[in-house]
Each structure stands twice: as C-alpha cells, then as structure tokens.
Design a protein around this motif. Sequence first.
Motif, PDB file in Angstrom:
ATOM      1  N   ILE A   1       0.829  -1.206   0.000  1.00 28.41           N
ATOM      2  CA  ILE A   1       0.000   0.000   0.000  1.00 28.41           C
ATOM      3  C   ILE A   1       0.866   1.260   0.000  1.00 28.41           C
ATOM      4  CG2 ILE A   1      -0.316   0.035   2.513  1.00 28.41           C
ATOM      5  CD1 ILE A   1      -2.940   1.102  -0.075  1.00 28.41           C
ATOM      6  N   TYR A   2       1.986   1.258   0.730  1.00 30.22           N
ATOM      7  CA  TYR A   2       2.874   2.426   0.745  1.00 30.22           C
ATOM      8  C   TYR A   2       3.499   2.625  -0.635  1.00 30.22           C
ATOM      9  CZ  TYR A   2       2.713   2.416   5.902  1.00 30.22           C
ATOM     10  OH  TYR A   2       2.326   2.454   7.219  1.00 30.22           O
TER      11      TYR A   2
ATOM     12  N   VAL B   1       3.853   5.689  -5.719  1.00 29.09           N
ATOM     13  CA  VAL B   1       3.692   5.696  -7.180  1.00 29.09           C
ATOM     14  C   VAL B   1       2.686   6.765  -7.591  1.00 29.09           C
ATOM     15  CG1 VAL B   1       2.789   4.388  -9.159  1.00 29.09           C
ATOM     16  CG2 VAL B   1       4.410   3.314  -7.575  1.00 29.09           C
ATOM     17  N   GLN B   2       1.529   6.801  -6.930  1.00 31.75           N
ATOM     18  CA  GLN B   2       0.508   7.799  -7.266  1.00 31.75           C
ATOM     19  C   GLN B   2       1.065   9.216  -7.149  1.00 31.75           C
ATOM     20  OE1 GLN B   2      -2.690   7.613  -8.423  1.00 31.75           O
ATOM     21  NE2 GLN B   2      -2.385   5.430  -8.662  1.00 31.75           N
ATOM     22  N   LEU B   3       1.762   9.464  -6.062  1.00 31.98           N
ATOM     23  CA  LEU B   3       2.329  10.807  -5.863  1.00 31.98           C
ATOM     24  C   LEU B   3       3.405  11.117  -6.893  1.00 31.98           C
ATOM     25  CD1 LEU B   3       2.460  10.894  -1.970  1.00 31.98           C
ATOM     26  CD2 LEU B   3       0.925  12.203  -3.465  1.00 31.98           C
ATOM     27  N   SER B   4       4.211  10.136  -7.250  1.00 35.22           N
ATOM     28  CA  SER B   4       5.288  10.375  -8.220  1.00 35.22           C
ATOM     29  C   SER B   4       4.741  10.736  -9.594  1.00 35.22           C
ATOM     30  CB  SER B   4       6.204   9.149  -8.329  1.00 35.22           C
ATOM     31  OG  SER B   4       5.586   8.109  -9.075  1.00 35.22           O
TER      32      SER B   4
ATOM     33  N   LYS C   1      12.309   4.905  -6.537  1.00 38.24           N
ATOM     34  CA  LYS C   1      13.165   4.502  -7.664  1.00 38.24           C
ATOM     35  C   LYS C   1      14.006   3.271  -7.320  1.00 38.24           C
ATOM     36  CE  LYS C   1      13.534   8.911 -10.051  1.00 38.24           C
ATOM     37  NZ  LYS C   1      14.421  10.005 -10.476  1.00 38.24           N
ATOM     38  N   LYS C   2      14.411   3.167  -6.075  1.00 40.19           N
ATOM     39  CA  LYS C   2      15.193   2.007  -5.643  1.00 40.19           C
ATOM     40  C   LYS C   2      14.310   0.761  -5.551  1.00 40.19           C
ATOM     41  CE  LYS C   2      18.385   0.422  -2.110  1.00 40.19           C
ATOM     42  NZ  LYS C   2      18.887   0.587  -0.766  1.00 40.19           N
ATOM     43  N   ALA C   3      13.055   0.926  -5.121  1.00 40.71           N
ATOM     44  CA  ALA C   3      12.139  -0.204  -4.949  1.00 40.71           C
ATOM     45  C   ALA C   3      11.540  -0.699  -6.265  1.00 40.71           C
ATOM     46  CB  ALA C   3      11.010   0.188  -4.000  1.00 40.71           C
ATOM     47  N   ALA C   4      11.403   0.181  -7.236  1.00 42.94           N
ATOM     48  CA  ALA C   4      10.664  -0.138  -8.464  1.00 42.94           C
ATOM     49  C   ALA C   4      11.225  -1.328  -9.253  1.00 42.94           C
ATOM     50  CB  ALA C   4      10.565   1.099  -9.352  1.00 42.94           C
ATOM     51  N   PRO C   5      12.533  -1.446  -9.469  1.00 42.20           N
ATOM     52  CA  PRO C   5      13.015  -2.586 -10.263  1.00 42.20           C
ATOM     53  C   PRO C   5      12.650  -3.950  -9.656  1.00 42.20           C
ATOM     54  CG  PRO C   5      14.714  -0.905 -10.133  1.00 42.20           C
ATOM     55  CD  PRO C   5      13.625  -0.497  -9.168  1.00 42.20           C
ATOM     56  N   GLY C   6      12.798  -4.104  -8.345  1.00 36.93           N
ATOM     57  CA  GLY C   6      12.437  -5.367  -7.704  1.00 36.93           C
ATOM     58  C   GLY C   6      10.949  -5.626  -7.760  1.00 36.93           C
TER      59      GLY C   6
END
Length: 170
Positions: free
Chosen positions: A50-51, A56-59, A120-125
């Motif tokens: 959820i976080y 993502v929505q805010l970005s 950005k760090k979490a997105a690839p995984g």
Amino acid sequence: MTTAQSAGAEEPRWLTDEEQRVWRAYLHATTLLEDHLDRQLQRDSGMPHIYYGLLVQLSQAPRRRMRMTELAKDVKITRSRLSHAVARLEQYGWVRREECPSDKRGQFASLTDEGLAVLKKAAPGHVAAVRQAMFDRLNPEQLRQLGEIMRVLAEGLQPKDANADLPWLR
C-alpha cells in the motif's frame, strides 16, 4: 414458508459449479498475488504494498503532490487509513503534508526527494516480482483476454452515482 418467500422474494441465482470454480480460483489467485507482492516489497524495500502504491501515485501527480481526498479515491482506501499511512510515510521522510491554500480543511500529500529516491530504488524489484508472478505466466492471447476482462469488470463496478457510499469518501 418464510415471510420473504411469501412476499414474493425470488430464490438467489446461485453460482453454477463452473462459476464457483472460477470465483474461488480468482479469490485464491488475487490473495496470493497481493501477499507475494507485499512480501517482496517488505523484504526488499521495507514497505508494504500500500505504501508503494501511494508513492507511485504521488510520483505521477503534477508537482508530485495530490489532495488527500483524491489520493484516497485513486488508491481506493478510506481517508482514515490514508491518513495513518501518510503519517507513517511522513515519519520516514518520504511524504509531507501541505495545507491547501484555497481550502482550509484540505491537505495535500507531497512526495519528497527522499521518497522519490526510495521509490526509484524499490521499483526494479517490484516490477520483476509483478512480471514473474503474472505476466511471465501468460501467453499474449491470455494477456489480451485478462486485460479485456479486467476492463469490463472495472467499468461495471465503477459507481455512477456521485453520492455513492464509497469507503474512500468516508
């Protein structure tokens, strides 16, 4: 005969065996998928799914900020749950609240530079987990069909009444 039957109530349209099989498979798969993605994000990035969705929505929002009511509506959670989540994200330094100049009761949630870096760090995984859990398992025709099915379901469930009693409006 019960009162409901005597009042002309119809027998429910029970699910057929095939419909029951599909319904249970859907529930099982969506529960497993949500758990899989949540565990991956917790393990690799220290945040629940959820976080991640909020970040993502805010970005993707203009100036990386959204009114809290719109954010709750977009992620389909109650304003109370959103408020708790944003409070936690504020503690991490990933989001900050800002007063709304045109509405004294309104607030914005704004993604900080630190929050963007975490995302950005979490997105690839996360995208690898989504791909492995879902898209790598479907052939192109199944993918097309699933997209069409989800579109039809979403359109049918989208409230038409602006005054509907929806959790994210509470």
